[in-house]
Every structure is written in structure tokens, then in C-alpha cells.
Design an enzyme around this catalytic site. Structure first.
Site, PDB file in Angstrom:
ATOM      1  N   GLY A  45       2.698 -11.168   5.900  1.00  0.00           N
ATOM      2  CA  GLY A  45       1.273 -10.510   5.885  1.00  0.00           C
ATOM      3  C   GLY A  45       0.788 -10.201   4.406  1.00  0.00           C
ATOM      4  N   ARG A  86       1.904 -22.935   3.369  1.00  0.00           N
ATOM      5  CA  ARG A  86       2.739 -23.029   4.820  1.00  0.00           C
ATOM      6  C   ARG A  86       3.130 -24.671   4.733  1.00  0.00           C
ATOM      7  NH1 ARG A  86      -0.455 -18.817   8.686  1.00  0.00           N
ATOM      8  NH2 ARG A  86       1.222 -17.263   8.693  1.00  0.00           N
ATOM      9  N   LYS A 111      -2.517   0.967   8.654  1.00  0.00           N
ATOM     10  CA  LYS A 111      -2.230   1.788   9.852  1.00  0.00           C
ATOM     11  C   LYS A 111      -0.801   2.087  10.327  1.00  0.00           C
ATOM     12  CE  LYS A 111      -6.488   0.089  12.116  1.00  0.00           C
ATOM     13  NZ  LYS A 111      -6.559  -0.687  13.478  1.00  0.00           N
ATOM     14  N   GLY A 147       3.440 -11.286  11.950  1.00  0.00           N
ATOM     15  CA  GLY A 147       3.751 -10.763  13.301  1.00  0.00           C
ATOM     16  C   GLY A 147       5.165 -10.947  13.397  1.00  0.00           C
TER      17      GLY A 147
HETATM   18  P1  AMP Z   1      -1.648  -4.425   6.831  1.00  0.00           P
HETATM   19  O1  AMP Z   1      -2.048  -5.617   7.432  1.00  0.00           O
HETATM   20  O2  AMP Z   1      -1.211  -3.451   8.037  1.00  0.00           O
HETATM   21  O3  AMP Z   1      -0.247  -4.484   6.062  1.00  0.00           O
HETATM   22  O4  AMP Z   1      -2.869  -3.752   6.083  1.00  0.00           O
HETATM   23  C1  AMP Z   1      -3.250  -4.357   4.926  1.00  0.00           C
HETATM   24  C2  AMP Z   1      -4.278  -3.621   4.473  1.00  0.00           C
HETATM   25  O5  AMP Z   1      -4.115  -2.357   4.094  1.00  0.00           O
HETATM   26  C3  AMP Z   1      -4.794  -4.150   3.320  1.00  0.00           C
HETATM   27  O6  AMP Z   1      -6.030  -4.765   3.398  1.00  0.00           O
HETATM   28  C4  AMP Z   1      -5.001  -3.080   2.422  1.00  0.00           C
HETATM   29  O7  AMP Z   1      -6.348  -3.028   1.517  1.00  0.00           O
HETATM   30  C5  AMP Z   1      -4.873  -1.643   3.256  1.00  0.00           C
HETATM   31  N1  AMP Z   1      -4.803  -0.531   2.585  1.00  0.00           N
HETATM   32  C6  AMP Z   1      -3.959  -0.184   1.823  1.00  0.00           C
HETATM   33  N2  AMP Z   1      -3.657   0.975   1.361  1.00  0.00           N
HETATM   34  C7  AMP Z   1      -4.889   1.592   1.973  1.00  0.00           C
HETATM   35  C8  AMP Z   1      -5.633   2.698   1.856  1.00  0.00           C
HETATM   36  N3  AMP Z   1      -5.377   3.654   1.174  1.00  0.00           N
HETATM   37  N4  AMP Z   1      -6.785   2.932   2.545  1.00  0.00           N
HETATM   38  C9  AMP Z   1      -7.334   1.869   3.301  1.00  0.00           C
HETATM   39  N5  AMP Z   1      -6.724   0.725   3.385  1.00  0.00           N
HETATM   40  C10 AMP Z   1      -5.467   0.676   2.803  1.00  0.00           C
END
Ligand code: AMP
Length: 408
Positions: A353, A36, A202, A376
Site C-alpha cells: 500500500g 510490478r 482510517k 489488500g
Molecule cells: P491507507 O491507504 O489507509 O494506508 O492511508 C494512506 C493515506 O493516509 C495517505 O494518503 C495519507 O496521506 C493519509 N494520512 C496519513 N496521515 C493522515 C492524517 N493525519 N490526516 C489525513 N490523512 C492522513
């Protein structure tokens, strides 16, 4: 509407307040990733060349207690910036007051003053984070013009971005301009075919993003943990995989209304437990056993993604398609990087992210058209929402049309 940019400002010998995003990870007093800071250098170097007096503002971490204050001084960042620029930085360990005002009043052209962590003001009634008018007015009074280069906080209305911008002539810095050009214009007017790839843990974090991308893209390829909520909504057994049971109806309605645009994995890498060295196998999505956890997309899904991506003119990717932190389950995310890295005639954008971190960590830093610096903020952009940090930048005087792609 086009926004005012750095070159539109007269900065010579002016006190130029600059909001940068120096919210870097720090462990035991050591910066573990200075990306950054590096991303802010073009704006700072330009202002040095143009004989400006440069006053830098940034936040670092969240400040809720006195201990947070002790652990989040920007002094460590000032030191690193000084090394990178090979130039002295006058770091003032205050966010207001005589010491800061004297330092600014004594500046000569090309000098740099760095103000202490703007969120230190949050200990006293969240003044920074709640865009306290008195604080915004005070900070604005310290300079002649304002440059906002902190895309990472553009989705927030804080005193150090919106508060200053509403009181001074304001332009976008080079990094902010780049983010607006790549993510903003892609969302407003994408060159088609436009394919989105979404992953991450999620569904609930990205509902608005999925809804908007289903409207503006030709296909949305789903991977990562969020895929299992969609699969369960379709009635499949997902074993022990991550799921949001309160989002099943929503997932079903997103699929039903997607006109076939929403594409789910066809095979999955499953493990017997959620750990780095768990035994694993590849299985069709219909054959996940009750004790198994979905960890990554399988090889047939990678092939299918490749087919859908062929011929795309624009690709936006947000969220890793597997648990990339564990080597055995990083293959899907690496494969996505590899496919996109080879698409040289395609605008490839990573929306910040974890997917940005994964691509950089896996060695694909220079293989994308743009890797966003804001998590974000880029999600909110992809949702099609306005970002207060960008809205508060002055509109370009030369342009009065409504199209951000205009060449006015
Ligand atoms: P996000 O911040 O929503 O982009 O989520 C990123 C996180 O999603 C990372 O830490 C990944 O390890 C997690 N992730 C990706 N695939 C899976 C999965 N199949 N089960 C659980 N976590 C996951």
C-alpha cells in the site's frame, strides 16, 4: 503447511500458465511505475531458462464499461515486458477463442504468449471476478501446469487464480513464495520482540489488522489519520483532524483491551488547513486547537517510536504516519523509514500500500527486509486470515506437517 514452489514443477517443454500481477499504473497510455513487472521477472526468467512455454495472465484496472476496456489493454504492458526481457512477446488481444488457442499451440520452448486483460471477462457477468467455473475450466485447459505469482490478487477468489489452480497442478512463483515466507511466517510465528507500526487514513480499514496485531505483537505504534479517532475516544480535542465518529466506541475498547500495547503519538504537527503549504506548528496531543488539523507525528513521537523499536527482532509497518504526499508533513514517515533502515539485525517488513509507495519514493527501496507488493492481500495476511489465492496452491508433497516454518 508448505506450498509447492516453482522448482517442484516439471516445466520443460510444458505449457506453463502463469498468473502475474501486472496491474500497473498507466497514465495516457504510459506506465508510470513498472515495479510490478520487474517483480515478476525472476519467475519468467527461470521459466525461459528451463525451456517452458510461458503463457501470462493478468488483470489491469477495473472493467465495468466498454470505455474501461479501451483504456486497459495489456498491450502496453506486453511492450514494456518485451523491453525488459529483450525478447519478443506474442500479445494476443483476446481472453479466449481460436486466435489465442492457435498462438498457444504454435509455441516453442522459451516462447511467451500474453493473454489480454483477464477482467475483460467481467463485462459479461463478472466471469473473472466471480470465479465463473466455465471460465476457470477453459483457461486451465490451455496449459499443462499453473504458476501463481500474483500476490496482489491472492485475497481474491478469481477465475485466473483460484479457478485455474483448482484444475491444474499449481505452484507458487518466486514472488509469491517470498511474500508467503516474509509476511505469512511473520504473522504465524514472529521472532520477538515484534513491534507493529500502523498508520494510514482510517481505523475502519484496518480494524481486523489492529485486533490481530494486538494479539501477536508486543506493541502497536499508531500514527497517521487513524490516531485521531483513538485520541477523541480518550476524550481529547482533536480540532479539525480526520476522525470516524462511528468508530469511537470500538477505538476505546481496543485501547482498554490492549494491555498497554497500543501506543499513541505524544505530539502532533498541526496545520491551519489540509493543504501542502498551510502554516503549521508542533503541539502536544492535548493542545490541538479547534481550527487545527493533525497532519503528521511530531519529533517527540519519533523519539518515542525509536525507543519502542529498539531491540525489536521483527517490525511490520503498514500505513504512512502522516500526510506524506505533502513535503512539510512527510517528515514522520521519512523518520520511520530512517529508523527501520538502520535496524540491520531486524526483520523489517512493509505491508504494501501507501507505506510501501512512500518508502520507495523516499529512496529506501533496498533498506527493508521485504516490501510487499500487495496492499489488500498483505492487510488480509496481517489480519491472520487465509488468502484463497494462496490456499489454492498445491501443498508441498514432501511435507505433511502444519507448521509453515518447517524445514521438511
Ligand atoms: P491507507 O491507504 O489507509 O494506508 O492511508 C494512506 C493515506 O493516509 C495517505 O494518503 C495519507 O496521506 C493519509 N494520512 C496519513 N496521515 C493522515 C492524517 N493525519 N490526516 C489525513 N490523512 C492522513
Amino acid at each position: 503447511m508448505k506450498k509447492k514452489v516453482l522448482e517442484d514443477l516439471n516445466v520443460k517443454n510444458k505449457k506453463v500458465l502463469v498468473r502475474v500481477d501486472f496491474n500497473v499504473p498507466v497514465k495516457n497510455g504510459v506506465i508510470t511505475d513498472d515495479n510490478r513487472i520487474i517483480q515478476a521477472l525472476p519467475t519468467i526468467n527461470y521459466l525461459i531458462e528451463e525451456d517452458a512455454k510461458i503463457i501470462l495472465f493478468s488483470h489491469l484496472g477495473r472493467i465495468k464499461t466498454k470505455e474501461d476496456k479501451q483504456n486497459n489493454s495489456l498491450s502496453v504492458v506486453a511492450k514494456r515486458l518485451s523491453e525488459l526481457l529483450d525478447k519478443e512477446i506474442n500479445f494476443v488481444p483476446e481472453t479466449r477463442g481460436e486466435k489465442l488457442e492457435t498462438a498457444i499451440n504454435n509455441m516453442k520452448a522459451k516462447d511467451i504468449v500474453m493473454v489480454e486483460n483477464t477482467r475483460f471477462e467481467d463485462l459479461d457477468g463478472k466471469k473473472e471476478s466471480k470465479n465463473n467455473p466455465e471460465l476457470g475450466k477453459y483457461w486451465a485447459s490451455l496449459g499443462d501446469v499453473f504458476v501463481n505469482d500474483a500476490f496482489g490478487t491472492a485475497h481474491r477468489s478469481h477465475a485466473s487464480n483460484v479457478g485455474i489452480a483448482t484444475r491444474l497442478e499449481t505452484a507458487a512463483g518466486f514472488l509469491m513464495e517470498k511474500e508467503i515466507r516474509y509476511i505469512g511466517t511473520t504473522v504465524e510465528n514472529p521472532e520477538k520482540p515484534f513491534i507493529a507500526i500502523l498508520g494510514g487514513a482510517k481505523v475502519s480499514d484496518k480494524i481486523g489488522v489492529i485486533e490481530n496485531l494486538l494479539k501477536i505483537s508486543d506493541k502497536v505504534l499508531i500514527g497517521g489519520g487513524m490516531a485521531y479517532t483513538f485520541m477523541k475516544a480518550l476524550g481529547y480535542n482533536i480540532g479539525d483532524s480526520i476522525v470516524e465518529n462511528d468508530k469511537l466506541d470500538l477505538a476505546k475498547s481496543l485501547i482498554d483491551n490492549s494491555e498497554g500495547k497500543l501506543i499513541l503519538p505524544v505530539d502532533i504537527v498541526v496545520a491551519e488547513e489540509f493543504s501542502e503549504d498551510a502554516d503549521y506548528r508542533v503541539t502536544k496531543y492535548k493542545n490541538i486547537k479547534p481550527n487545527e488539523t493533525g497532519m503528521d507525528i511530531g519529533p517527540d513521537t519519533i523519539k518515542q517510536f525509536k525507543k519502542h523499536l529498539k531491540g525489536a527482532k521483527t517490525v511490520v509497518w503498514n500505513g504512512p504516519v502522516g500526510v506524506f504526499e505533502f513535503e512539510n508533513f512527510a517528515k514522520g514517515t521519512k523518520a520511520v523509514c530512517e529508523i527501520l533502515a538502520k535496524m540491520k539485525n531486524t526483520k523489517t517488513i512493509i505491508g504494501g500500500g501507501d507505506s510501501a509507495a512512500a518508502a520507495i519514493q523516499m529512496g529506501y527501496k533496498d533498506d527493508f527486509t521485504h516490501i510487499s507488493t500487495g496492499g489488500g492481500a498483505s492487510l488480509q495476511f496481517l489480519e491472520g486470515k487465509e488468502l484463497p489465492g494462496i490456499e489454492s496452491i498445491d501443498d508441498s508433497v514432501d511435507c505433511d506437517c502444519d507448521d509453515s516454518n518447517c524445514d521438511c
